[in-house]
Design an enzyme around this catalytic site. Structure first.
Site, PDB file in Angstrom:
ATOM      1  N   ASP A  53       0.857  -1.189   0.000  1.00 60.60           N
ATOM      2  CA  ASP A  53       0.000   0.000   0.000  1.00 60.60           C
ATOM      3  C   ASP A  53       0.887   1.231   0.000  1.00 60.60           C
ATOM      4  O   ASP A  53       1.680   1.442   0.925  1.00 60.60           O
ATOM      5  CB  ASP A  53      -0.917   0.000   1.234  1.00 60.60           C
ATOM      6  N   GLU A 110      -2.377  -1.395  -5.736  1.00 58.26           N
ATOM      7  CA  GLU A 110      -3.633  -0.811  -6.178  1.00 58.26           C
ATOM      8  C   GLU A 110      -3.427  -0.066  -7.487  1.00 58.26           C
ATOM      9  O   GLU A 110      -2.366   0.532  -7.724  1.00 58.26           O
ATOM     10  CB  GLU A 110      -4.167   0.143  -5.107  1.00 58.26           C
ATOM     11  N   ASP A 142      -3.283   1.950   7.075  1.00 57.07           N
ATOM     12  CA  ASP A 142      -2.435   1.491   5.983  1.00 57.07           C
ATOM     13  C   ASP A 142      -2.199  -0.016   6.038  1.00 57.07           C
ATOM     14  O   ASP A 142      -2.186  -0.688   5.002  1.00 57.07           O
ATOM     15  CB  ASP A 142      -1.103   2.241   6.011  1.00 57.07           C
TER      16      ASP A 142
END
Length: 466
Positions: free
Chosen positions: A247, A331, A422
């Site tokens: 992330d 992502e 996170d």
């Protein structure tokens, strides 16, 4: 209803040839004029090899510096002249001009008295500049880029590309992978700093010589190299591949699913005070003065330092992630959309956010992960950007309400498990990425490895119901 305007038709055939010859000054194809025109074929690498770029710094002599400055200027002039020729031919005469026609026009430019200085530069280098222009038009016609713009001295990058016929490579038998590189129109080889060796016995495919704003000269060597895949990274005591959710953020540059966090270096913020002082000093100097040029060089060197530190940090990070894990999950970020300028209220806060995103260099991080996974036999899974990785509880999979950026910790209202924002997002990314990985791997023939990149948006019916 009004009639729709018809698109202008291109002039073809003998009339187009006459306009090119008489009006545009493009000579006829004399060499091999009896042969049928065939499309140019680019270099195609072997199936089991990769194109890899090695970058080295070199220190030119005064004569080499002057010759390279002429080369950079000639490449920029030829690019702009070719752009004007192609644009004017279509706007005024509705005639299409391609790469071959601009190369023939280049021959005419060399024969003119006012542009005879082009003969001092290697013709292959100037043709490569026209090829870059043709590639820019190709990207524009495909809808992937804007219309090509002219290059400006001091604004555009000083670069020159040498094809295989534009340089001489002699490998050192005592130190394989190193040697002497002599550019066209130069008698002495470059004073290279071989920070690492090229693959032994491999002849470079192409060279690119650049000069950055700090005045440093670099040569980028493109070689065709076989890169051995790394051994499978498996979970200890299990045949399952080791997966990691990554992330990216601003509070921490990277957060992994095991709780590991890499701090954001914030290089622009670290050197903000020094940059501001130099910018104020530059503003006080008279334009065109030596003192102004001195301060400009200091600013360029400082930005070069920031770029080098950031690139080295990202290289080390991405290499470690690829070596330790078989599957990496990130992502799908639209960095260009995130950097869109804000208007009206809150624009100053948005400007600071944009500066932090640029400093983090998310796009470069994802780019390095992509090509390194392809090189070393790993798999990069790109989860859909609308997947609720932050709002979703990694324990019970319940989706909570939207969270403000300032909220760094939250507790699930269903199961009561506290989450770090996170870390929870990284765990959710890992779980979704592993699901997509096995969904693709289960449909492959036995013995075949999953692809290097799996993108959720390109898979049908693979989205997690949220």
């Amino acid at each position: 209803m009004g009639e729709t305007a018809e698109k202008p038709k291109a002039v073809q055939g003998e009339e187009a040839a006459r306009i090119k010859r008489e009006t545009l000054g493009i000579g006829d194809r004399r060499k091999h004029h009896t042969r049928k025109a065939t499309a140019l074929k680019g270099h195609v690498k072997n199936a089991d090899t990769h194109h890899r770029l090695y970058r080295f710094r070199f220190y030119p002599t005064e004569e080499q510096t002057r010759q390279l400055q002429r080369t950079f200027g000639a490449c920029r002039w030829v690019y702009n002249e070719g752009l004007a020729l192609r644009s004017g031919a279509w706007e005024r005469h509705r005639v299409r001009v391609g790469f071959a026609e601009t190369c023939r026009a280049l021959t005419g430019w060399k024969r003119r008295e006012e542009t005879a200085w082009l003969a001092e530069v290697s013709s292959s280098v100037l043709q490569q500049s026209l090829r870059h222009l043709d590639q820019a038009f190709g990207r524009f016609f495909k809808g992937g880029a804007k219309y090509p713009r002219p290059k400006r001295k001091g604004r555009s990058r000083d670069t020159a590309t040498f094809a295989r016929t534009g340089f001489k490579w002699v490998e050192d038998p005592e130190r394989p992978g190193t040697g002497r590189i002599t550019l066209a129109k130069q008698s002495r080889s470059l004073d290279m700093r071989w920070s690492r060796a090229l693959p032994a016995g491999v002849v470079p495919v192409r060279l690119s010589v650049t000069r950055d704003r700090a005045g440093r000269f670099f040569v980028s060597v493109l070689v065709e190299e076989y890169i051995a895949p790394l051994p499978m990274a498996l979970v200890s005591g299990s045949p399952e591949p080791r997966a990691a959710g990554v992330d990216v953020g601003l509070a921490s540059l990277v957060t992994l699913d095991d709780g590991t966090k890499l701090d954001h270096p914030r290089l622009l913020k670290r050197y903000a005070e020094k940059l501001a002082r130099l910018q104020r000093e530059l503003h006080r100097k008279a334009k065109g003065s030596r003192n102004r040029n001195r301060v400009r060089q200091e600013i360029a060197r400082l930005y070069a330092l920031i770029t080098d530190v950031r690139k080295d940090m990202l290289d080390r990070l991405t290499t470690r992630l690829v070596r330790e894990n078989q599957v990496l999950v990130v992502e799908d970020l639209s960095v260009a959309t995130l950097l869109r300028a804000a208007r009206g209220k809150g624009r100053r806060r948005k400007a600071k956010l944009n500066r932090a995103i640029v400093d983090a260099s998310w796009g470069e991080l994802l780019r390095q992960l992509r090509y390194k996974c392809e090189w070393y036999g790993r798999t990069l899974v790109i989860v859909d950007r609308f997947f609720p990785s932050t709002r979703r509880c990694s324990a019970c999979h319940c989706k909570g309400p939207r969270l403000d950026v300032s909220v760094r910790e939250w507790t699930c209202i269903e199961c009561g498990v506290p989450h770090d924002r996170d870390v929870n997002a990284a765990v959710n990314l890992r779980d979704e990425g592993v699901r997509l990985y096995w969904l693709v791997a289960s449909g492959l023939p036995p013995g075949r490895r999953p692809p290097a990149v799996i993108k959720a948006s390109e898979l049908e019916g693979c989205f997690l119901a949220a």
